[in-house]
Scaffold this motif. Sequence first.
Motif, PDB file in Angstrom:
ATOM      1  N   LEU A 122      41.093 -14.846  12.938  1.00  0.00           N
ATOM      2  CA  LEU A 122      41.161 -15.968  12.011  1.00  0.00           C
ATOM      3  C   LEU A 122      42.617 -16.316  11.721  1.00  0.00           C
ATOM      4  CD1 LEU A 122      38.311 -14.912   9.570  1.00  0.00           C
ATOM      5  CD2 LEU A 122      38.211 -16.581  11.419  1.00  0.00           C
ATOM      6  N   THR A 149      40.024 -18.695   3.002  1.00  0.00           N
ATOM      7  CA  THR A 149      40.134 -18.842   4.460  1.00  0.00           C
ATOM      8  C   THR A 149      38.805 -19.229   5.086  1.00  0.00           C
ATOM      9  OG1 THR A 149      39.601 -16.527   4.892  1.00  0.00           O
ATOM     10  CG2 THR A 149      41.942 -17.076   4.582  1.00  0.00           C
ATOM     11  N   ASN A 208      40.141 -22.383  10.977  1.00  0.00           N
ATOM     12  CA  ASN A 208      39.168 -21.352  11.348  1.00  0.00           C
ATOM     13  C   ASN A 208      37.873 -21.955  11.886  1.00  0.00           C
ATOM     14  OD1 ASN A 208      40.766 -19.098  10.874  1.00  0.00           O
ATOM     15  ND2 ASN A 208      40.277 -19.102   8.688  1.00  0.00           N
ATOM     16  N   ARG A 241      38.736 -22.877  15.447  1.00  0.00           N
ATOM     17  CA  ARG A 241      38.800 -21.674  16.291  1.00  0.00           C
ATOM     18  C   ARG A 241      37.407 -21.203  16.698  1.00  0.00           C
ATOM     19  NH1 ARG A 241      43.648 -17.867  15.018  1.00  0.00           N
ATOM     20  NH2 ARG A 241      45.168 -19.339  14.185  1.00  0.00           N
TER      21      ARG A 241
END
Length: 187
Positions: free
Chosen positions: A13, A61, A92, A95
């Motif tokens: 992350l 996050t 994130n 990703r």
Amino acid sequence: MRIIGGQHRGLALAAVGVGDKGASLRPTPDRVREAVFNVLLGGRYGDPVSGARVLDLFAGTGALGLEALSRGAAFASFVDDGKVAGGLIRDNLRRAGRAGDAALIARDAKSLGAGEPHDLVFLDPPYGKGMGAPALVAALAGGWIAPGAVVVWEERTPQPAPPGFTLSEHRKYGESHITLLRANPGG
């Protein structure tokens, strides 16, 4: 920091870096996330993850909501009004390739307004600021939390169940206390 289990297991992350001093970004450590998901999937709560709509309040996050998506959740709503947090969550989601089954809601978690019900709620407010209970009560009042939903609340100390919720259990992992709640059937 990485995803611990499921489809995205091992995915690194985005690094918090210096974080956002005003928002007190403090990601849930990998070992605590792993322990939380072991409890959630250990039988006592059935399987509150597979196919669930997940609400990640004070998302930071987005690690908790992303972990749930990796383990089979259908959709995740990430709520955080911090600019740094919003950038980390977007990074994130990119990703993991999960932007299509997630929403970033850049609002104060204590004043969400109306929304759709979610089955699993992660709540990780800044420690010791008294923000968790008001956020849960507001989310419940706005229709964001389904009756019977499981709530995982991370704080510095064990937390009492606010109105509309029943305490299931407290657990301690290092400096983190996890309070598990259920939303009452009638709210």
